[in-house]
Design an enzyme around this catalytic site. Structure first.
Site, PDB file in Angstrom:
ATOM      1  N   ASP A 208       0.826  -1.216   0.000  1.00 23.13           N
ATOM      2  CA  ASP A 208       0.000   0.000   0.000  1.00 23.13           C
ATOM      3  C   ASP A 208       0.859   1.264   0.000  1.00 23.13           C
ATOM      4  O   ASP A 208       1.694   1.455   0.869  1.00 23.13           O
ATOM      5  CB  ASP A 208      -0.887  -0.068   1.259  1.00 23.13           C
ATOM      6  CG  ASP A 208      -1.687   1.187   1.533  1.00 23.13           C
ATOM      7  OD1 ASP A 208      -1.780   2.042   0.647  1.00 23.13           O
ATOM      8  OD2 ASP A 208      -2.233   1.285   2.655  1.00 23.13           O
TER       9      ASP A 208
ATOM     10  N   HIS B  75      -4.017   4.444   6.619  1.00 20.15           N
ATOM     11  CA  HIS B  75      -2.891   3.978   5.807  1.00 20.15           C
ATOM     12  C   HIS B  75      -1.561   4.365   6.451  1.00 20.15           C
ATOM     13  O   HIS B  75      -1.419   5.449   7.015  1.00 20.15           O
ATOM     14  CB  HIS B  75      -2.957   4.577   4.400  1.00 20.15           C
ATOM     15  CG  HIS B  75      -4.207   4.237   3.653  1.00 20.15           C
ATOM     16  ND1 HIS B  75      -4.310   3.127   2.851  1.00 20.15           N
ATOM     17  CD2 HIS B  75      -5.407   4.849   3.619  1.00 20.15           C
ATOM     18  CE1 HIS B  75      -5.531   3.074   2.335  1.00 20.15           C
ATOM     19  NE2 HIS B  75      -6.217   4.113   2.782  1.00 20.15           N
TER      20      HIS B  75
END
Length: 559
Positions: A197, A372
């Protein structure tokens, strides 16, 4: 079969999720076995006029559907599961996901009347699944929704790890720790390639703990004198839990508004992911019957969406809730890139009606942290997994580049880092990687009930109509000799106001008449040629006079 046989090569590519935020879909193929990771959607940009959502082009998978062994889902956010109701119509393969992820998927499939025809397998972080020549196992990660996992695929060519969306939260709200020990064990066994990610690859440091948001929310609730309205992502169950806890702590009843928010709260409570006191929730109809300091509202609309509950409250068009002077409105989310203008407009409107607005750009309250990982989280993942090759995923191109630089900084060789676009195929054979041929990818646009029937041509026409309007030219011809019986009649919509542009339209009418006469003298009778001649002559004239290019639609009838 030897290692050099093309069938024994391992291939990795993305059908969505690279050079963009959303529509995540990654493919791992070994020989005749294909495993898909995630099947998300993306919300349209401003240039996609009238489009509801965007999903990946799955032509490659449909052409090879006998090889697709299943779709593995990392977590339940829309950009990872939202495409399933459309994709499964063309690609009916088993789907695998954790309990909450599958609960959210089942709700989508039930609405699409597809629940009974889809094979669904619930997994957890201890599951191992045989997928042809590959074997999938999983590890828990922290994210802004519970039950998020990373994927480890054992292939004959080597181990491939996909992190899913993640950060390292040492004090998670739900007590679900990331399985750091498991990640380290996978890394110790050897990893051929890591897909990780990249959303926050440009942000220094570690991403903050979700628990800090709970403390900030509690502080805002404590100071609020009247009603508190909290807008957040419907799928952020950790944030929803903290709103529930803050409301309960300050003896406020909580109303939930917005269809998607109500659905997620119901699913979360049903599956045990949300702990809500039995007497806390009230119906929105009861809000006005209670004292203002005893009420809290949790709503959709943190992105300023035009039809969301909060935007309608701000505009005074919500049927049940009106923002009153002194109400406190909390934006417990940051704007997704592209939504900044609509969020700012909603914030402005709320201030205008007298609300106290708590939002990321305007206060020091920490009412949002990302789900994130930032640069230090990403480096920690790289050091745990220790891959030979690295493919940054899930982000725009600059984010992928930044993540590649982070990988270099922790010791991965530059030639072993592949910065890809959707469709770029990375092939692995005998432990070595290289770029392969390009796979067909693209965007499939969903407009109402139409799937893929709106393309670039239609979007171009919509853009033209929105910018310069349309002129319709109607001419009626005699069937026997082709003479003009009536018209030309010119109808303007979105181009000029007819009553104030009579001279321009009279001149346009004359241009069309001259063009028809010229075509008749040259014995041009094909309708396509007549329409092209009218369109060309009128377009040139109108641009000279107005510097605008409206869509010109000639309609020829015969009687």
């Amino acid at each position: 079969m030897t290692k050099n046989n093309s069938r024994s090569k391992l291939s990795i590519f993305a059908l969505g999720g690279l050079d963009e935020i959303g529509k995540n879909m990654y493919v791992v193929q070994y020989g005749d076995d294909i495993v898909v990771i995630d099947a998300g959607l993306m919300f349209p940009g401003e240039e996609m006029l009238g489009i509801d959502i965007v999903i990946p082009d799955i032509t490659y998978l449909v052409e090879n559907q006998d090889k697709v062994r299943g779709i593995l889902l990392t977590h339940g956010h829309e950009d990872h599961i939202g495409g399933l109701p459309y994709i499964l119509r063309e690609l009916n393969v088993p789907i695998y996901g954790t309990k909450l992820t599958m609960g959210l998927v089942e709700h989508k499939l039930r609405e699409a009347h597809m629940l009974n025809q889809t094979k669904r397998i619930v997994i957890n972080s201890r599951s191992e699944i045989k997928l042809g020549s590959m074997k999938a196992s999983f590890f828990k990660v922290n994210h802004s929704i519970p039950d998020a996992v990373g994927v480890c695929l054992d292939t004959p060519e080597g181990r491939v790890v996909h992190t899913g969306d993640f950060k390292f939260d040492m004090t998670p709200v739900n007590g679900q720790d990331a399985e750091i020990h498991k990640m380290a064990e996978i890394g110790k066994r050897g990893v051929l390639c890591l897909l990780s990610d990249s959303t926050n690859a440009e942000r220094p440091g570690f991403t903050g703990s979700e628990r800090t948001v709970g403390e900030s929310l509690e502080a805002v609730f404590r100071k609020a004198k009247q009603r508190v309205i909290v807008a957040t992502f419907a799928s952020n169950i950790h944030r929803i839990q903290q709103v529930v806890d803050a409301a309960s702590m300050h003896n406020r009843k909580l109303a939930v508004v917005g269809r998607s928010m109500v659905n997620v709260v119901n699913i979360g409570m049903e599956l045990g992911y949300l702990r809500v006191p039995s007497d806390l929730l009230i119906d929105p109809d009861e809000i006005n019957r209670l004292p203002a300091h005893k009420v809290a509202v949790m709503s959709t609309g943190s992105q300023g969406e035009a039809m969301s509950a909060l935007t309608r409250m701000a505009n005074g068009s919500h049927r049940k809730i009106e923002i009153l002077p002194g109400d406190t409105v909390i934006f417990a989310a940051t704007p997704i890139p592209g939504n900044e203008r609509s969020v700012a407009h909603t914030v402005d409107q709320l201030f205008r009606v007298g609300a106290n607005v708590v939002y990321s750009a305007g206060t020091q309250h920490g009412v949002h942290v990302s789900g994130h990982g930032s640069q230090e989280d990403l480096k920690l993942m790289l050091n745990l997994i220790k891959p030979k090759y690295f493919i940054p995923i899930h982000g725009e191109h600059r984010m992928l580049r930044a993540h590649g630089q982070l990988a270099e900084s922790v010791g991965i060789r530059p030639e072993n880092i592949f910065i890809c676009d959707n469709g770029d195929l990375v092939e692995f054979s005998s432990g070595k990687a290289r770029y392969g041929s390009k796979i067909q990818t693209g965007k499939v646009l969903i407009d109402g009930l139409g799937v893929g029937d709106v393309g670039n041509i239609v979007l171009r026409d919509r853009k033209l109509l929105s910018q310069d309007g349309i002129l319709v030219v109607v001419v009626t011809l005699a069937k026997n000799n082709g003479k003009v019986l009536s018209g030309p009649d010119i109808i303007s919509r979105g181009f000029v106001y007819v009553r104030e542009s009579e001279k321009l339209l009279e001149e346009a009418n004359r241009i069309v008449t001259q063009t028809m006469e010229k075509c008749a003298s040259e014995q041009v009778s094909e309708w396509a040629s007549l329409k092209t001649s009218i369109r060309d002559a009128l377009s040139k004239f109108l641009y000279e006079k107005t510097k605008r290019r409206p869509m010109i639609l000639p309609i020829i009838m015969e009687v």
